[in-house]
Every structure is written in C-alpha cells, then in structure tokens.
Motif scaffolding. Sequence first.
Motif, PDB file in Angstrom:
ATOM      1  N   LEU A  22       0.835  -1.203   0.000  1.00  0.00           N
ATOM      2  CA  LEU A  22       0.000   0.000   0.000  1.00  0.00           C
ATOM      3  C   LEU A  22       0.870   1.253   0.000  1.00  0.00           C
ATOM      4  CD1 LEU A  22      -2.697   1.425   0.080  1.00  0.00           C
ATOM      5  CD2 LEU A  22      -2.819   0.956   2.543  1.00  0.00           C
ATOM      6  N   ILE A  23       1.895   1.274   0.817  1.00  0.00           N
ATOM      7  CA  ILE A  23       2.812   2.419   0.848  1.00  0.00           C
ATOM      8  C   ILE A  23       3.472   2.607  -0.517  1.00  0.00           C
ATOM      9  CG2 ILE A  23       4.970   3.297   1.837  1.00  0.00           C
ATOM     10  CD1 ILE A  23       4.023   1.848   4.491  1.00  0.00           C
ATOM     11  N   ASP A  24       3.934   1.514  -1.118  1.00  0.00           N
ATOM     12  CA  ASP A  24       4.535   1.603  -2.456  1.00  0.00           C
ATOM     13  C   ASP A  24       3.558   2.194  -3.459  1.00  0.00           C
ATOM     14  OD1 ASP A  24       6.893   0.476  -1.546  1.00  0.00           O
ATOM     15  OD2 ASP A  24       6.461  -1.529  -2.353  1.00  0.00           O
ATOM     16  N   VAL A  32      -5.883   3.904  -3.654  1.00  0.00           N
ATOM     17  CA  VAL A  32      -5.874   2.578  -4.254  1.00  0.00           C
ATOM     18  C   VAL A  32      -7.244   1.962  -4.008  1.00  0.00           C
ATOM     19  CG1 VAL A  32      -4.762   0.309  -4.141  1.00  0.00           C
ATOM     20  CG2 VAL A  32      -3.425   2.369  -3.698  1.00  0.00           C
ATOM     21  N   THR A  33      -7.742   1.175  -4.943  1.00  0.00           N
ATOM     22  CA  THR A  33      -9.023   0.501  -4.702  1.00  0.00           C
ATOM     23  C   THR A  33      -8.795  -0.783  -3.904  1.00  0.00           C
ATOM     24  OG1 THR A  33      -8.990  -0.842  -6.722  1.00  0.00           O
ATOM     25  CG2 THR A  33      -9.976   1.384  -6.876  1.00  0.00           C
ATOM     26  N   PRO A  65      -1.640   9.301  10.460  1.00  0.00           N
ATOM     27  CA  PRO A  65      -2.959   9.099   9.843  1.00  0.00           C
ATOM     28  C   PRO A  65      -3.241   7.624   9.559  1.00  0.00           C
ATOM     29  CG  PRO A  65      -1.823  10.926   8.797  1.00  0.00           C
ATOM     30  CD  PRO A  65      -0.822  10.262   9.717  1.00  0.00           C
ATOM     31  N   LEU A  66      -4.514   7.280   9.549  1.00  0.00           N
ATOM     32  CA  LEU A  66      -4.943   5.907   9.285  1.00  0.00           C
ATOM     33  C   LEU A  66      -4.823   5.641   7.788  1.00  0.00           C
ATOM     34  CD1 LEU A  66      -8.118   5.772  11.556  1.00  0.00           C
ATOM     35  CD2 LEU A  66      -5.740   5.246  12.148  1.00  0.00           C
ATOM     36  N   ILE A  67      -3.866   4.809   7.434  1.00  0.00           N
ATOM     37  CA  ILE A  67      -3.521   4.592   6.027  1.00  0.00           C
ATOM     38  C   ILE A  67      -4.670   3.998   5.214  1.00  0.00           C
ATOM     39  CG2 ILE A  67      -2.484   2.309   6.335  1.00  0.00           C
ATOM     40  CD1 ILE A  67      -0.265   3.319   4.330  1.00  0.00           C
ATOM     41  N   ASP A 110       4.299  11.095   3.964  1.00  0.00           N
ATOM     42  CA  ASP A 110       5.436  10.510   4.680  1.00  0.00           C
ATOM     43  C   ASP A 110       4.955   9.365   5.569  1.00  0.00           C
ATOM     44  OD1 ASP A 110       7.747   9.890   6.026  1.00  0.00           O
ATOM     45  OD2 ASP A 110       7.827  11.746   7.175  1.00  0.00           O
ATOM     46  N   TRP A 111       5.164   8.158   5.085  1.00  0.00           N
ATOM     47  CA  TRP A 111       4.776   6.966   5.842  1.00  0.00           C
ATOM     48  C   TRP A 111       5.999   6.317   6.483  1.00  0.00           C
ATOM     49  CZ3 TRP A 111      -0.171   6.770   6.775  1.00  0.00           C
ATOM     50  CH2 TRP A 111      -1.065   7.351   5.880  1.00  0.00           C
TER      51      TRP A 111
END
Length: 130
Positions: A22-24, A32-33, A65-67, A110-111
């Motif tokens: 998800l980060i990528d 992203v869906t 934040p909630l990703i 920034d994750w």
Amino acid sequence: MNKKNNINRELTRLEIDMANKLIDLLNTKPYVTYKELAGYFNLGADHIAHQLGNIDMVCFRLGIPLISANVVNIGTDQPNSEGFIRVLEECKIPLNQYDNVIKKARENKDWSKLVEELRKIYNMCYNKNM
C-alpha cells in the motif's frame, strides 16, 4: 477481542506485506481501490478489511494518519464506510471526525514511521536470523 489488545497486537506477515505494498502504491497515486490492493495477494476485495483495520491500529498507536483511508471503493473514492467506522470506534475517534481523518491520510506523503514500525515488527516476529 479487547479493544486495547487489538490496538497493541502485532501484525501478521500478510498484513506487513499488505501495508508495504500500500505504501509503495501510494508513492505513485493518491489512493488505491480495495480490488487493486487485494489482487496483489490473490484475495477478494471484500476480504482485506480486517487486515487494513489491523494496520490502522498500528498507525493509531504511532500517532500517524490511518492509512486505510487511502483504500477506496471503485467509483466512490471513499473507504468502505462500515469497516472504516469500526476502526474509528476502536481508536475512539469521534465519528464527526470521519472526513477529517480521510483528509489527513490523503494529505500525508510521509509513511516513514509506519515503514520503520513494520520493519521492527517483522524483525521481532519473523526474522529468525538475527
């Protein structure tokens, strides 16, 4: 499950892999869906909400934040409201903050705190070569 335990539990390897993917993906697009993210793990779009909720608990614990607010339903550009509301309730975030939580996650680029925590969890739980 006790809510405190859910917030403090560690992630499974699937959840770590999913968070990293998800980060990528978020490095190249704003959201992203569910279908797209689930497809990387050969899962149905309706089978990743639990994992995303557990990843969000780590985000909450880290104060970021909630990703999962960046994972959306096709056509609505919004998170699955039922599952996302459960996460807000577990984190004791007032429901009137729903839109603000999504806004903060979408603005966050920034994750690195999450990446570092994922690395720590992986090394502690799964890397036996240490």
